[in-house]
Write an enzyme that holds these catalytic residues in place. Sequence first.
Site, PDB file in Angstrom:
ATOM      1  CB  SER A 242      -0.973   0.002   1.189  1.00 56.13           C
ATOM      2  OG  SER A 242      -0.321  -0.329   2.388  1.00 56.13           O
ATOM      3  CG  HIS A 272      -0.943  -5.320   1.893  1.00 60.80           C
ATOM      4  ND1 HIS A 272      -0.211  -5.178   3.043  1.00 60.80           N
ATOM      5  CD2 HIS A 272      -0.973  -4.059   1.335  1.00 60.80           C
ATOM      6  CE1 HIS A 272       0.179  -3.916   3.183  1.00 60.80           C
ATOM      7  NE2 HIS A 272      -0.285  -3.207   2.159  1.00 60.80           N
ATOM      8  CG  HIS A 318       6.142  -9.321   7.494  1.00 65.52           C
ATOM      9  ND1 HIS A 318       7.113  -8.524   6.938  1.00 65.52           N
ATOM     10  CD2 HIS A 318       5.045  -8.543   7.648  1.00 65.52           C
ATOM     11  CE1 HIS A 318       6.622  -7.305   6.771  1.00 65.52           C
ATOM     12  NE2 HIS A 318       5.364  -7.288   7.189  1.00 65.52           N
ATOM     13  NE  ARG A 327       2.832  -4.126  12.152  1.00 58.96           N
ATOM     14  CZ  ARG A 327       2.660  -4.206  10.841  1.00 58.96           C
ATOM     15  NH1 ARG A 327       2.125  -3.182  10.169  1.00 58.96           N
ATOM     16  NH2 ARG A 327       2.996  -5.302  10.178  1.00 58.96           N
ATOM     17  CG  ASP A 373      -3.090  -8.201   8.875  1.00 60.25           C
ATOM     18  OD1 ASP A 373      -3.577  -7.124   9.222  1.00 60.25           O
ATOM     19  OD2 ASP A 373      -2.339  -8.318   7.894  1.00 60.25           O
TER      20      ASP A 373
HETATM   21  N1  NMX Z   1       1.219 -20.048   5.603  1.00 56.42           N
HETATM   22  C1  NMX Z   1       1.591 -20.943   4.667  1.00 56.42           C
HETATM   23  N2  NMX Z   1       2.618 -20.781   3.829  1.00 56.42           N
HETATM   24  C2  NMX Z   1       3.323 -19.645   3.960  1.00 56.42           C
HETATM   25  C3  NMX Z   1       3.004 -18.664   4.915  1.00 56.42           C
HETATM   26  C4  NMX Z   1       1.900 -18.895   5.749  1.00 56.42           C
HETATM   27  N3  NMX Z   1       1.502 -18.012   6.654  1.00 56.42           N
HETATM   28  N4  NMX Z   1       3.887 -17.638   4.795  1.00 56.42           N
HETATM   29  C5  NMX Z   1       4.710 -17.971   3.773  1.00 56.42           C
HETATM   30  N5  NMX Z   1       4.362 -19.171   3.268  1.00 56.42           N
HETATM   31  C6  NMX Z   1       4.919 -19.835   2.089  1.00 56.42           C
HETATM   32  C7  NMX Z   1       4.754 -18.934   0.885  1.00 56.42           C
HETATM   33  O1  NMX Z   1       3.423 -19.019   0.374  1.00 56.42           O
HETATM   34  C8  NMX Z   1       5.822 -19.466  -0.044  1.00 56.42           C
HETATM   35  O2  NMX Z   1       5.333 -20.644  -0.640  1.00 56.42           O
HETATM   36  P1  NMX Z   1       5.709 -21.033  -2.159  1.00 56.42           P
HETATM   37  O3  NMX Z   1       7.183 -21.233  -2.147  1.00 56.42           O
HETATM   38  O4  NMX Z   1       4.915 -22.254  -2.405  1.00 56.42           O
HETATM   39  O5  NMX Z   1       5.299 -19.866  -3.004  1.00 56.42           O
HETATM   40  C9  NMX Z   1       6.947 -19.829   0.940  1.00 56.42           C
HETATM   41  O6  NMX Z   1       6.308 -19.996   2.227  1.00 56.42           O
HETATM   42  C10 NMX Z   1       8.026 -18.771   1.061  1.00 56.42           C
HETATM   43  O7  NMX Z   1       7.402 -17.512   1.345  1.00 56.42           O
HETATM   44  P2  NMX Z   1       8.148 -16.398   2.221  1.00 56.42           P
HETATM   45  O8  NMX Z   1       9.376 -15.991   1.483  1.00 56.42           O
HETATM   46  O9  NMX Z   1       8.298 -16.863   3.617  1.00 56.42           O
HETATM   47  O10 NMX Z   1       7.053 -15.246   2.256  1.00 56.42           O
HETATM   48  P3  NMX Z   1       6.823 -14.027   1.241  1.00 56.42           P
HETATM   49  O11 NMX Z   1       7.786 -12.950   1.588  1.00 56.42           O
HETATM   50  O12 NMX Z   1       6.810 -14.479  -0.168  1.00 56.42           O
HETATM   51  O13 NMX Z   1       5.331 -13.604   1.609  1.00 56.42           O
HETATM   52  C11 NMX Z   1       3.507 -13.152   3.057  1.00 56.42           C
HETATM   53  C12 NMX Z   1       5.007 -12.931   2.797  1.00 56.42           C
HETATM   54  C13 NMX Z   1       3.092 -12.222   4.196  1.00 56.42           C
HETATM   55  C14 NMX Z   1       2.740 -12.809   1.801  1.00 56.42           C
HETATM   56  C15 NMX Z   1       3.282 -14.624   3.459  1.00 56.42           C
HETATM   57  O14 NMX Z   1       3.973 -14.909   4.662  1.00 56.42           O
HETATM   58  C16 NMX Z   1       1.824 -14.977   3.617  1.00 56.42           C
HETATM   59  O15 NMX Z   1       1.176 -15.312   2.609  1.00 56.42           O
HETATM   60  N6  NMX Z   1       1.248 -14.910   4.881  1.00 56.42           N
HETATM   61  C17 NMX Z   1      -0.153 -15.128   5.099  1.00 56.42           C
HETATM   62  C18 NMX Z   1      -0.960 -13.903   4.690  1.00 56.42           C
HETATM   63  C19 NMX Z   1      -0.740 -12.759   5.655  1.00 56.42           C
HETATM   64  O16 NMX Z   1      -0.794 -12.899   6.857  1.00 56.42           O
HETATM   65  N7  NMX Z   1      -0.525 -11.550   5.104  1.00 56.42           N
HETATM   66  C20 NMX Z   1      -0.463 -10.345   5.924  1.00 56.42           C
HETATM   67  C21 NMX Z   1       0.907  -9.673   5.927  1.00 56.42           C
HETATM   68  C22 NMX Z   1       0.868  -8.426   6.795  1.00 56.42           C
HETATM   69  N8  NMX Z   1       0.048  -7.355   6.209  1.00 56.42           N
HETATM   70  O17 NMX Z   1      -0.777  -6.815   6.845  1.00 56.42           O
HETATM   71  O18 NMX Z   1       0.224  -7.017   5.035  1.00 56.42           O
HETATM   72  C1  MLT Z   2       2.253  -3.732   6.350  1.00 52.58           C
HETATM   73  O1  MLT Z   2       1.910  -3.231   7.433  1.00 52.58           O
HETATM   74  O2  MLT Z   2       2.300  -3.031   5.321  1.00 52.58           O
HETATM   75  C2  MLT Z   2       2.497  -5.185   6.280  1.00 52.58           C
HETATM   76  O3  MLT Z   2       3.068  -5.702   7.441  1.00 52.58           O
HETATM   77  C3  MLT Z   2       3.173  -5.656   5.029  1.00 52.58           C
HETATM   78  C4  MLT Z   2       4.591  -5.251   4.791  1.00 52.58           C
HETATM   79  O4  MLT Z   2       5.237  -4.579   5.582  1.00 52.58           O
HETATM   80  O5  MLT Z   2       5.107  -5.682   3.734  1.00 52.58           O
END
Ligand code: NMX
Ligand code: MLT
Length: 435
Positions: A242, A272, A318, A327, A373
């Site tokens: 964002s 996100h 994350h 947070r 979250d």
């Molecule tokens: N549950 C299951 N698998 C996960 C999770 C999770 N919570 N977090 C990461 N992975 C997987 C990810 O999907 C990826 O799989 P693949 O290789 O099959 O594509 C692998 O682990 C490696 O990912 P990372 O490098 O650890 O994570 P990345 O930096 O790509 O993504 C998020 C970060 C936040 C997108 C990821 O951790 C996620 O999808 N979390 C769940 C959704 C979430 O809580 N998002 C909110 C973030 C905070 N916000 O407010 O924005």
């Molecule tokens: C945020 O607050 O924007 C989330 O934790 C996602 C991020 O920092 O990439």
Amino acid sequence: PLTLKERLAELIPSQIDKVKQIRADHGKKSFGPVLVDQLYGGMRGLPALIWDGSVLDAEEGIRFRGKSIPECQALLPRAPGGSEPLPEGLFWLLLTGEVPTQEQVSALSRDWAARAAIPEFVEEILDRCPPTLHPMSQFSLAVTALNHDSAFAKAYQEGISKKEYWQPTFDDAMDLIAKLPNIAGRIYRNVFSDGKVPAVDLEKDYSHNLATLLGFGDNEAFVELLRLYITIHSDHEGGNVSAHTGKLVGSALSDPFLAFGASLNGLAGPLHGLANQEVLIWLRKIQSKIGENASDDAVKEYVWSTLKAGQVVPGYGHAVLRKTDPRYTAQREFALKHLPDDPLFKLVGQVYNIVPGILLEAGKAKNPWPNVDAHSGVLLTHYGLTEMQFYTVLFGVSRAFGVAAQLIWDRALGAPLERPKSYSSDAIQNMFKDK
Ligand code: NMX
Ligand code: MLT
């Protein structure tokens, strides 16, 4: 005392000089190699942006102008009788790097309340949205429509000099933040209740008015929660979807309403900001599948079934953080103080004890720990704001503070159009074919 705009006007010239000096001294120095993996891997870790408002450390979490969340809780002004920081103070801190006085914060509260009304046609747009349109889509529509009265867009058409860009950007940013409670309140009331939105109170702080517009203004604990909530969700350095989207769109000199409307569309994605909605849906599914007071083994099995279905565990992991998000911790502390016996809070705590071990065992996620979250929904639910489709709107209200502050500084420092270089896969293969 100086107003925020007056203080900024004092600070901007020395910051322009500082940037000039940094570029003269270090402009041709390298941060190190760019890896091909970073091009394919969502630019993780790629140094690409400048933003002074907040910096995220992988282990320690966010610092706003160098101050951790507990430090902000201790230093920023509070409401009379309150114990959480007022987000007005956080906005001042983000913009100036300085902790404001109580008087300066009260002046901001009054200024925002005075600017809070939204144009009638924006009310009509919201009233005509079907209740089945997701609250985030409604939010983005309304914010985009505020561009109708943008001071920046008008000044640009009238030929404003580049040196002055920050001033109408500041005015728009103040209007944007000020009008969000009325937009959020209207969406909430239209979709989930009788559509009648009360007036803001010109003497109350921002969070109090937001709570009133949502229908929870009588509950002082909920108002305190909103103060904490808006403070901690406001900014998370420059690279998150964002914040970065707002900066990117703003770099085309799209006004703050257009830029923040785009931010909201990014925040509406489940990886996100929408994750706060997803967490609550997921927790409710656990409860309905295995009941309240489920055993650790039953919760473990449910977490594994989520992973085996090819889904993510929402609220965990994350892109930058490698420890529990501070947070999350701040919200957990709020819950321990105000709602220690809430059954859903107990489930959130149980999940916290279980999920990291499973994510580590599954071996994919680089960070097994909870993010912001994972905890916000249970707090809102406790006070009766149970409609999880609305949760990301509150994240969006808060994120406006960070995006707005960044847009003001970008225009003050003359940030250019963002335009990185893209490459084809063939070009990458050719580049390294003999290496
Ligand atoms: N549950 C299951 N698998 C996960 C999770 C999770 N919570 N977090 C990461 N992975 C997987 C990810 O999907 C990826 O799989 P693949 O290789 O099959 O594509 C692998 O682990 C490696 O990912 P990372 O490098 O650890 O994570 P990345 O930096 O790509 O993504 C998020 C970060 C936040 C997108 C990821 O951790 C996620 O999808 N979390 C769940 C959704 C979430 O809580 N998002 C909110 C973030 C905070 N916000 O407010 O924005
Ligand atoms: C945020 O607050 O924007 C989330 O934790 C996602 C991020 O920092 O990439």
